[in-house]
Design a protein around this motif. Structure first.
Motif, PDB file in Angstrom:
ATOM      1  N   ILE A  83       0.829  -1.210   0.000  1.00 48.79           N
ATOM      2  CA  ILE A  83       0.000   0.000   0.000  1.00 48.79           C
ATOM      3  C   ILE A  83       0.863   1.259   0.000  1.00 48.79           C
ATOM      4  CG2 ILE A  83      -1.626   1.358   1.385  1.00 48.79           C
ATOM      5  CD1 ILE A  83      -2.805  -1.418   2.274  1.00 48.79           C
ATOM      6  N   THR A  84       1.827   1.343   0.929  1.00 51.06           N
ATOM      7  CA  THR A  84       2.600   2.578   1.052  1.00 51.06           C
ATOM      8  C   THR A  84       3.542   2.791  -0.130  1.00 51.06           C
ATOM      9  OG1 THR A  84       4.244   1.483   2.462  1.00 51.06           O
ATOM     10  CG2 THR A  84       2.464   2.670   3.569  1.00 51.06           C
ATOM     11  N   ILE A  85       4.220   1.752  -0.542  1.00 51.21           N
ATOM     12  CA  ILE A  85       5.143   1.911  -1.669  1.00 51.21           C
ATOM     13  C   ILE A  85       4.354   2.057  -2.969  1.00 51.21           C
ATOM     14  CG2 ILE A  85       6.940   0.774  -3.040  1.00 51.21           C
ATOM     15  CD1 ILE A  85       8.256  -0.039  -0.444  1.00 51.21           C
ATOM     16  N   LYS A  91       2.696   8.574  -6.939  1.00 52.22           N
ATOM     17  CA  LYS A  91       2.866  10.015  -6.731  1.00 52.22           C
ATOM     18  C   LYS A  91       4.235  10.540  -7.190  1.00 52.22           C
ATOM     19  CE  LYS A  91      -1.111  10.761  -4.868  1.00 52.22           C
ATOM     20  NZ  LYS A  91      -2.081  11.625  -5.516  1.00 52.22           N
ATOM     21  N   ILE A  92       5.220   9.666  -7.254  1.00 55.23           N
ATOM     22  CA  ILE A  92       6.591  10.088  -7.576  1.00 55.23           C
ATOM     23  C   ILE A  92       6.800  10.041  -9.087  1.00 55.23           C
ATOM     24  CG2 ILE A  92       9.014   9.432  -7.340  1.00 55.23           C
ATOM     25  CD1 ILE A  92       8.306   8.429  -4.542  1.00 55.23           C
ATOM     26  N   THR A  93       7.494  11.057  -9.600  1.00 58.85           N
ATOM     27  CA  THR A  93       7.760  11.089 -11.040  1.00 58.85           C
ATOM     28  C   THR A  93       9.189  10.674 -11.394  1.00 58.85           C
ATOM     29  OG1 THR A  93       8.321  13.441 -10.908  1.00 58.85           O
ATOM     30  CG2 THR A  93       6.028  12.884 -11.436  1.00 58.85           C
ATOM     31  N   SER A  94      10.079  10.724 -10.447  1.00 60.49           N
ATOM     32  CA  SER A  94      11.483  10.394 -10.705  1.00 60.49           C
ATOM     33  C   SER A  94      11.663   8.893 -10.952  1.00 60.49           C
ATOM     34  CB  SER A  94      12.348  10.811  -9.509  1.00 60.49           C
ATOM     35  OG  SER A  94      13.632  10.244  -9.605  1.00 60.49           O
ATOM     36  N   PRO A  95      12.177   8.508 -12.130  1.00 63.10           N
ATOM     37  CA  PRO A  95      12.387   7.073 -12.392  1.00 63.10           C
ATOM     38  C   PRO A  95      13.429   6.455 -11.463  1.00 63.10           C
ATOM     39  CG  PRO A  95      13.181   8.421 -14.234  1.00 63.10           C
ATOM     40  CD  PRO A  95      12.520   9.341 -13.273  1.00 63.10           C
ATOM     41  N   HIS A  96      14.425   7.236 -11.063  1.00 63.53           N
ATOM     42  CA  HIS A  96      15.453   6.705 -10.158  1.00 63.53           C
ATOM     43  C   HIS A  96      14.865   6.384  -8.790  1.00 63.53           C
ATOM     44  CE1 HIS A  96      17.910   8.824 -13.185  1.00 63.53           C
ATOM     45  NE2 HIS A  96      18.713   7.784 -13.007  1.00 63.53           N
ATOM     46  N   LEU A 101      12.613   2.526  -4.782  1.00 65.09           N
ATOM     47  CA  LEU A 101      11.490   2.023  -3.986  1.00 65.09           C
ATOM     48  C   LEU A 101      11.163   0.576  -4.329  1.00 65.09           C
ATOM     49  CD1 LEU A 101       9.060   5.073  -3.902  1.00 65.09           C
ATOM     50  CD2 LEU A 101      10.395   4.127  -2.025  1.00 65.09           C
ATOM     51  N   ILE A 102      11.251   0.225  -5.586  1.00 68.66           N
ATOM     52  CA  ILE A 102      10.991  -1.162  -5.991  1.00 68.66           C
ATOM     53  C   ILE A 102      12.049  -2.095  -5.403  1.00 68.66           C
ATOM     54  CG2 ILE A 102      10.953  -2.727  -7.987  1.00 68.66           C
ATOM     55  CD1 ILE A 102       9.602  -0.350  -9.540  1.00 68.66           C
ATOM     56  N   ILE A 103      13.291  -1.665  -5.411  1.00 65.52           N
ATOM     57  CA  ILE A 103      14.375  -2.468  -4.823  1.00 65.52           C
ATOM     58  C   ILE A 103      14.161  -2.616  -3.315  1.00 65.52           C
ATOM     59  CG2 ILE A 103      16.858  -2.490  -4.306  1.00 65.52           C
ATOM     60  CD1 ILE A 103      17.244  -1.207  -7.126  1.00 65.52           C
ATOM     61  N   VAL A 104      13.786  -1.526  -2.634  1.00 65.33           N
ATOM     62  CA  VAL A 104      13.507  -1.585  -1.197  1.00 65.33           C
ATOM     63  C   VAL A 104      12.352  -2.553  -0.936  1.00 65.33           C
ATOM     64  CG1 VAL A 104      12.599  -0.271   0.779  1.00 65.33           C
ATOM     65  CG2 VAL A 104      14.429   0.693  -0.635  1.00 65.33           C
ATOM     66  N   MET A 106      11.299  -5.069  -2.764  1.00 60.97           N
ATOM     67  CA  MET A 106      11.711  -6.457  -3.011  1.00 60.97           C
ATOM     68  C   MET A 106      12.607  -6.966  -1.880  1.00 60.97           C
ATOM     69  SD  MET A 106      12.148  -6.364  -7.194  1.00 60.97           S
ATOM     70  CE  MET A 106      13.726  -7.090  -7.095  1.00 60.97           C
ATOM     71  N   GLY A 107      13.574  -6.150  -1.457  1.00 57.75           N
ATOM     72  CA  GLY A 107      14.491  -6.575  -0.402  1.00 57.75           C
ATOM     73  C   GLY A 107      13.788  -6.837   0.921  1.00 57.75           C
ATOM     74  N   VAL A 108      12.937  -5.914   1.325  1.00 53.87           N
ATOM     75  CA  VAL A 108      12.227  -6.075   2.597  1.00 53.87           C
ATOM     76  C   VAL A 108      11.248  -7.249   2.517  1.00 53.87           C
ATOM     77  CG1 VAL A 108      10.623  -4.969   4.213  1.00 53.87           C
ATOM     78  CG2 VAL A 108      12.511  -3.650   3.244  1.00 53.87           C
ATOM     79  N   SER A 109      10.547  -7.373   1.404  1.00 51.78           N
ATOM     80  CA  SER A 109       9.593  -8.482   1.247  1.00 51.78           C
ATOM     81  C   SER A 109      10.301  -9.832   1.294  1.00 51.78           C
ATOM     82  CB  SER A 109       8.830  -8.352  -0.071  1.00 51.78           C
ATOM     83  OG  SER A 109       8.058  -7.190  -0.078  1.00 51.78           O
ATOM     84  N   ILE A 110      11.404  -9.948   0.608  1.00 48.71           N
ATOM     85  CA  ILE A 110      12.172 -11.208   0.614  1.00 48.71           C
ATOM     86  C   ILE A 110      12.640 -11.526   2.024  1.00 48.71           C
ATOM     87  CG2 ILE A 110      14.338 -12.275  -0.155  1.00 48.71           C
ATOM     88  CD1 ILE A 110      13.837 -10.832  -2.882  1.00 48.71           C
ATOM     89  N   HIS A 111      13.127 -10.502   2.726  1.00 46.08           N
ATOM     90  CA  HIS A 111      13.590 -10.722   4.099  1.00 46.08           C
ATOM     91  C   HIS A 111      12.442 -11.206   4.986  1.00 46.08           C
ATOM     92  CE1 HIS A 111      15.764 -10.306   7.831  1.00 46.08           C
ATOM     93  NE2 HIS A 111      14.775  -9.562   8.293  1.00 46.08           N
ATOM     94  N   ILE A 112      11.295 -10.550   4.899  1.00 45.81           N
ATOM     95  CA  ILE A 112      10.142 -10.941   5.721  1.00 45.81           C
ATOM     96  C   ILE A 112       9.717 -12.370   5.405  1.00 45.81           C
ATOM     97  CG2 ILE A 112       7.669 -10.503   6.107  1.00 45.81           C
ATOM     98  CD1 ILE A 112       8.344  -7.488   5.778  1.00 45.81           C
ATOM     99  N   ILE A 113       9.684 -12.711   4.141  1.00 46.25           N
ATOM    100  CA  ILE A 113       9.276 -14.053   3.738  1.00 46.25           C
ATOM    101  C   ILE A 113      10.266 -15.111   4.230  1.00 46.25           C
ATOM    102  CG2 ILE A 113       8.971 -15.570   1.715  1.00 46.25           C
ATOM    103  CD1 ILE A 113       7.772 -13.025   0.302  1.00 46.25           C
TER     104      ILE A 113
END
Length: 119
Positions: A83-85, A91-96, A101-104, A106-113
């Protein structure tokens, strides 16, 4: 001297973790875990207070003692991330920043899993 550094780092990470409750781009759990670690090495009083906190003390104790995370809390954590990401990505326009955010996510989700699931 090193204990003072760890204590200050613990306070800063606690503040950031608390802000993360309200700000979608700032993660809460990693900062609270860092606080618990820093306080465990620098201030037994603050460490005990953090672990006895009514809101997130049990989660930190479970994680710190390598017990794991309950399935319910894993679902809540990943749902909150989505939801938050997801909202931030809209809302964010910057591709970088979007890639970051996508990397964050994925990393946090993998860790939680990967963390042991408590019954």
């Amino acid at each position: 001297m090193f204990k003072h550094f760890l204590f200050i780092l613990g306070v800063i990470s606690l503040i950031l973790g608390t802000l993360g409750i309200f700000l979608p781009l700032l993660p809460t759990t990693p900062f609270l875990i860092l606080s618990a670690y820093c306080f465990s090495k620098s201030s037994k009083k603050f460490h005990k207070a953090l672990l006895e906190n009514k809101i997130f003390g049990q989660y930190i104790r479970d994680y710190q003692e390598k017990k794991g995370i309950s399935l319910k809390n894993k679902i809540i954590a990943i749902s909150t991330l989505v939801i938050t990401i997801g909202f931030s990505l809209m809302k964010i326009t910057s591709p970088h920043l979007k890639i970051f955010l996508i990397i964050v996510f994925m990393g946090v989700s993998i860790h939680i899993i990967k963390v042991k699931t408590l019954n």
